[in-house]
Design a protein around this motif. Sequence first.
Motif, mmCIF file in Angstrom:
data_model
loop_
_atom_site.group_PDB
_atom_site.id
_atom_site.type_symbol
_atom_site.label_atom_id
_atom_site.label_comp_id
_atom_site.label_asym_id
_atom_site.label_seq_id
_atom_site.Cartn_x
_atom_site.Cartn_y
_atom_site.Cartn_z
ATOM 1 N N ASP A 93 28.079 92.594 62.418
ATOM 2 C CA ASP A 93 27.325 93.005 63.587
ATOM 3 C C ASP A 93 28.156 93.964 64.437
ATOM 4 N N GLU A 94 27.549 95.042 64.887
ATOM 5 C CA GLU A 94 28.269 95.989 65.732
ATOM 6 C C GLU A 94 28.358 95.515 67.176
ATOM 7 N N ARG A 95 27.563 94.506 67.537
ATOM 8 C CA ARG A 95 27.649 93.889 68.857
ATOM 9 C C ARG A 95 27.738 92.370 68.669
ATOM 10 N N PRO A 96 28.852 91.911 68.148
ATOM 11 C CA PRO A 96 28.959 90.496 67.788
ATOM 12 C C PRO A 96 29.261 89.618 68.991
ATOM 13 N N ARG A 97 28.798 88.390 68.915
ATOM 14 C CA ARG A 97 29.225 87.384 69.878
ATOM 15 C C ARG A 97 30.376 86.551 69.315
ATOM 16 N N VAL A 98 30.489 86.523 67.983
ATOM 17 C CA VAL A 98 31.573 85.809 67.320
ATOM 18 C C VAL A 98 32.356 86.801 66.473
ATOM 19 N N LEU A 99 33.665 86.869 66.708
ATOM 20 C CA LEU A 99 34.544 87.699 65.886
ATOM 21 C C LEU A 99 35.378 86.767 65.021
ATOM 22 N N ILE A 100 35.347 86.971 63.706
ATOM 23 C CA ILE A 100 36.077 86.143 62.754
ATOM 24 C C ILE A 100 37.256 86.965 62.236
ATOM 25 N N LEU A 101 38.462 86.475 62.508
ATOM 26 C CA LEU A 101 39.688 87.208 62.192
ATOM 27 C C LEU A 101 40.449 86.490 61.080
ATOM 28 N N GLY A 102 40.676 87.202 59.970
ATOM 29 C CA GLY A 102 41.415 86.645 58.847
ATOM 30 C C GLY A 102 42.752 87.323 58.670
ATOM 31 N N LEU A 103 43.444 86.937 57.607
ATOM 32 C CA LEU A 103 44.775 87.470 57.308
ATOM 33 C C LEU A 103 44.689 88.847 56.663
ATOM 34 N N ALA A 104 44.198 88.895 55.434
ATOM 35 C CA ALA A 104 44.151 90.129 54.646
ATOM 36 C C ALA A 104 43.220 89.898 53.467
ATOM 37 N N PRO A 105 42.711 90.954 52.857
ATOM 38 C CA PRO A 105 41.857 90.771 51.682
ATOM 39 C C PRO A 105 42.635 90.240 50.487
ATOM 40 N N ALA A 106 41.932 89.530 49.613
ATOM 41 C CA ALA A 106 42.536 89.019 48.386
ATOM 42 C C ALA A 106 42.617 90.131 47.346
ATOM 43 N N ALA A 107 43.637 90.085 46.525
ATOM 44 C CA ALA A 107 43.866 91.141 45.539
ATOM 45 C C ALA A 107 42.692 91.304 44.586
ATOM 46 N N ASN A 108 42.103 90.191 44.156
ATOM 47 C CA ASN A 108 40.963 90.246 43.239
ATOM 48 C C ASN A 108 39.660 89.837 43.913
ATOM 49 N N GLY A 109 39.681 89.793 45.236
ATOM 50 C CA GLY A 109 38.484 89.523 46.024
ATOM 51 C C GLY A 109 38.057 90.788 46.747
ATOM 52 N N GLY A 110 38.422 90.903 48.025
ATOM 53 C CA GLY A 110 38.064 92.093 48.792
ATOM 54 C C GLY A 110 38.598 93.381 48.200
ATOM 55 N N ASN A 111 39.791 93.335 47.621
ATOM 56 C CA ASN A 111 40.343 94.537 46.987
ATOM 57 C C ASN A 111 39.508 94.979 45.794
#
Length: 285
Positions: A93-111
Amino acid sequence: MTVPDDHALTLPVPPGSGWPGDPATPQTPVAADAGQVRDLAAGAGSLAELVARQSVCRACPRLVEWREHVAAVKRASSRTERYWGRPIPGWGDERPRVLILGLAPAANGGNRTGRVFTGDRSGDVLFASLYRCGLAALPTSTAAGDGQRLIGARMVAAVRCAPPENKPSVTERDTCAPWLVSEFAWVAGPVRVVVCLGGFAWQAAWSMLRSAGFALPRPRPAFGHGAEVPLTAPEGTGRAHGGPVLLLGCYHPSQQNTFTGRVTPPMLDAVFQRARAVAGLLDPA
């Protein structure tokens, strides 16, 4: 999207080549060092321009080498797939009420997929919970363009490239920080809750919030699952709701944490139900 040849399967996805959700074009400027990250993050004229610049960054040599190595070598079950192989931009969402903050993408996931917490077991657990709590449209997140969307929420990472052994260096964290700071500046207006997935994200949040002018407690509260820290918003920032922001801790849904029972689906649900309630989002249908 054109089917790539065998050689192309070993290369990162070129900007603007048709990958679902790719925010960049061949003309998107590329940061090659920490100074250029600061300049390009601060100079983006829109959120869309910012995430495009995030997605082509090459400022950290070790991370660039690793993400592209993984994209070329691949894991056995994905050897016929093309990997994204680039930094993972913020998403949701470009106007979020909840921001979810993670570490980094996984090598074989988000990457691989081009979207954070997508195509790996951590994402399976996380999105199942987000769906149950009314923050995601689908219970799974398997690939860019799969129809998944976040509801009243946005997902970002403290470090945008997959790091070796899931351990970015302090220098890499600090080099990447301006992308997070600038993204928060663009979306902070309606944000009421920041959910930090793990201790690394908890630490990154303090710098992000300090840069946005929030009054931070001293000493800093320790990270823990369900830890809550209400923070007073700075005056004159045009925040949509005018109230405080709640910093909320959550154990990371890593395979190690889920397999050992350190974090369970009910534990995740409790955090995201709390986030949704504080954010004032409607109950899921």
